[in-house]
Structures are given as C-alpha cells and as structure tokens.
Design an enzyme around this catalytic site. Structure first.
Site, PDB file in Angstrom:
ATOM      1  CB  SER A 135      -0.843  -0.014   1.226  1.00 30.92           C
ATOM      2  OG  SER A 135      -1.659   0.998   1.186  1.00 30.92           O
ATOM      3  CE  LYS A 161      -4.579  -0.314   0.234  1.00 32.16           C
ATOM      4  NZ  LYS A 161      -5.336  -0.939   1.376  1.00 32.16           N
ATOM      5  CE  LYS A 163      -4.247   3.661   2.557  1.00 31.36           C
ATOM      6  NZ  LYS A 163      -5.240   2.609   3.028  1.00 31.36           N
ATOM      7  CG  ASP A 189      -7.842   2.361   0.646  1.00 30.37           C
ATOM      8  OD1 ASP A 189      -9.037   2.568   0.617  1.00 30.37           O
ATOM      9  OD2 ASP A 189      -7.455   1.872   1.512  1.00 30.37           O
ATOM     10  CD  GLU A 214      -9.413  -1.137   0.430  1.00 28.22           C
ATOM     11  OE1 GLU A 214      -9.379  -1.298   1.755  1.00 28.22           O
ATOM     12  OE2 GLU A 214      -8.270  -0.957  -0.164  1.00 28.22           O
ATOM     13  CG  ASP A 239     -11.515  -1.716   4.546  1.00 22.55           C
ATOM     14  OD1 ASP A 239     -11.518  -2.203   5.788  1.00 22.55           O
ATOM     15  OD2 ASP A 239     -10.308  -0.996   4.493  1.00 22.55           O
ATOM     16  CE  LYS A 263      -7.902  -2.834   6.221  1.00 18.56           C
ATOM     17  NZ  LYS A 263      -8.193  -1.214   6.220  1.00 18.56           N
ATOM     18  N   GLY A 291      -4.463  -4.504   5.718  1.00 16.02           N
ATOM     19  CA  GLY A 291      -3.488  -4.410   6.490  1.00 16.02           C
ATOM     20  C   GLY A 291      -3.947  -3.146   7.332  1.00 16.02           C
TER      21      GLY A 291
END
Length: 369
Positions: A135, A161, A163, A189, A214, A239, A263, A291
């Site tokens: 990430s 991934k 952000k 995400d 996400e 999520d 998660k 994570g």
C-alpha cells in the site's frame, strides 16, 4: 483451559517513512499488544487501532478500558474459556470489534499453542506462502510517487495499491499506468473520501484497468455503493463498511461490492473473518487481506488467513521492512514476491524480548498478575 493473567503491553515503533492517507499521516505505530497467560500456554495479539479515533471509532486508550472493565471479566468468568466462546461471551457489549478481536486472537494463540497446532492449519489454509501487495500512501508529488512505486516493484511486490483522495486521484493513477504499463496489478483505496456526487469523476478511473476501488464512499452506505457500482466499470471493494458475515452477504446481494477486503480486527477476529471468507467464496466474490500497519504479531495471523482458498488477490501483507526498520518479532522477508505463512504453533511468532523491551512504553495488568 484457565486464564491466569491478561496484560497490556503498550508499544511505540517508528515507521521507516510517514504513511499518509485521506484521514491523516502516521509516523509511529503506537498501539498495544495483548498478552494472555493460561494454565497451558501463553498467547499474543495486537490491537489494530490508533491513539486517535480517526480511521474508526475505536482507539488505544478506549480499547484498554473496554477490555479491562467489560470484555476480559466476561471471558475469564467462563468455566473453560476458549476462542470459540469469546464471541458469544462478549456479544452483549455493542461494537468494539477491534478490542474483541485482540482478546479472541490472544486466547486463540494460547489455545492452539497448547495443542501444538498452527493457526494456518486451524483456519484451513491451503498455501505455504502468499503473494504480497503493498500500500502506497499519498505523496507530495507525482515524481515522488513514481520513485516509490518503482522501488517497491524492484523489491518484488506483485501488486500496488495507491491511496487516493479528492485532488490526488486521476493524475497519480494515470502517471503510474503510463510509467509501469497496463500489466501491473493496480488498485486504489479512497478510505471513504468521496460521495455519490463524485460518480462522474470516479468513472474516469475506469480507463486505467484497475483491479478495484476500495471503500470510495462513506462507511456503511451500502445503498450508495450499490448505486456507484451500477455506474462505473471498476469493481467496488468494501472495507470499512463490512463488520460481519451478515454485512458481507447483504452487500453482495445488493451488488454494493464485487470484491471484499477482509481485515480480521475490523470484524471481531479470525473466526468471523473465516466466515466472511466462506460467504464471499460461496458467491464467487474474490477476497483479499487488508492491513493495519501491523507488527509481526499482527502480520503473522494475517498471513495464515490469507492462505485460505478464497483469497485470490494479493493482500496488504507486506514485508516487515515496508513499515519498520526493526520489527518486534523475527522479520517477515519478501521472497519472489511472496511471504511465507508461519507454520509453528499458534500464530507462529513471539515478540523478541530485548526488542520488545526497547519499544515498550508501559505495561498494565488487566487481570491477575
């Protein structure tokens, strides 16, 4: 099994670099480990929350109070506390999934160690190693982002991934695609940073062939996510909105998500996480393991979960060096883009005593001692 002692070990571990998301920037992993001593073995777990309730309602100081005053007393009062009984015992306490997960996991670790059984074997793992994604937080510039992604790919990570947030989305994604090509497994995400009014803007991400987007909208807005999914081609992954197998079944039925991020801490522990896996797999929906910037104590059981058959996408199960110059367990090391699933009893790892001592801020007994 009888619980003799429950202890909180508060730790603060510097990150190798700041990690920025749409809800803030972290420079230190500041949390606590839960240490449970039984008459048969000892168990460890990691509280996945932060000192402040920015990512989710739970936070470190509050979780310690909930564990001390409400959760631990209900569990130690059981005639024979086992992990399977933790959920029913604490069901009367509303919410606090992260605290419940910490207690269940520490007890499960101790229980499995007393049997000589690994968590991977207990959960039904089918792989000895799992593919690792990474990430990448929000950066100061696109140039810095590209250098960071290039470094992670050179290390061998199999999926990236990014952000994102309003103002940091289309151009960073476009730049990564242009630099590293269409074959790179890439996802984004949003951490709930957008609203349904941003649908046309988010639709622009469709051209980049992403694995998923996400949690783009506010938490628990299944209807909004379903409406968004009907208007964009990129698969929506949920999520923060999913807290149980029941939530997951509802979201899938509404077509609010076509991928699920599991998660374990967010859903109350690994037993509920396995149920979510089973629900998603039964509906043909791929899952992956998210994570929470875990130390080795939290990373080890995540790897065991990610070895289940329904985990068909690389998760955020990065190497220890992604976040820490020194982990509190033996480090998890990337090998050909994969991490090995611990095979020892329980979660398969323990804190290194000297390292744990250096990173410990304080200790407190919640029961016994």
């Amino acid at each position: 099994m009888k619980i003799e002692r429950v202890e909180v070990v508060h730790v603060a571990i510097p990150l190798v670099s700041p990690f920025r998301t749409s809800f803030g920037t972290m420079t230190t992993k500041d949390t606590f480990l839960l240490h449970v001593v039984t008459d048969g073995a000892e168990g460890w777990s990691e509280f996945a929350g932060d000192p402040r309730p920015l990512y989710c309602p739970e936070f470190v100081a509050g979780a310690e109070i909930v564990l001390r005053d409400f959760l631990v007393p209900r569990v130690v009062a059981l005639p024979s506390p086992t992990a399977a009984l933790v959920g029913p015992a604490v069901s009367g306490i509303k919410g606090h999934e992260l605290a419940k997960a910490a207690l269940e996991t520490a007890i499960l670790d101790a229980e499995l160690r007393s049997y000589g059984m690994s968590l991977a074997g207990y959960l039904g793992a089918v792989r000895e190693r799992v593919p690792a994604g990474v990430s990448v937080g929000i950066k100061e510039s696109v140039a810095e982002l590209l250098d960071t992604v290039e470094g992670y790919l050179a290390e061998g990570y199999l999926r990236i991934k990014l952000k994102i947030e309003p103002g940091w989305d289309i151009e960073p994604v476009r730049a990564v695609r242009a630099r590293f090509g269409a074959a790179l497994p890439l996802q984004v995400d949003a951490n709930t940073a957008y609203t349904l009014a941003d649908t046309e803007h988010l639709r622009r991400l469709d051209e980049f062939g992403l694995l998923l987007i996400e949690e783009p909208l506010e938490e628990d807005n299944l209807h909004g996510h379903a409406r968004l999914q009907s208007r964009i081609a990129t698969r929506v992954c949920l999520d923060e909105s999913l807290h149980s197998a029941r939530d997951t079944a509802s979201a899938i039925a509404m077509d609010a998500c076509r991928v699920v991020n599991i998660k374990p801490a967010r859903v109350g522990g690994y037993l509920e996480a396995r149920r979510i896996h089973d629900v998603a797999r039964a509906h043909g929906v791929p899952v992956w393991c998210g994570g929470m910037l875990e130390t080795g104590i939290g990373r080890a059981p995540n790897l065991a979960l990610a070895a289940l058959p329904g985990f068909t996408l690389p998760g955020d199960t990065s190497a220890s060096s992604r976040y820490f110059a020194e982990d509190i367990t033996e480090p998890f090391v990337l090998d050909d883009g994969h991490l090995r699933v611990p095979s020892g009893p329980g979660i398969g790892v323990e804190p290194l005593p000297e390292v744990l001592r250096r990173f410990t801020v304080r200790r407190q007994d919640l029961y016994g001692g």
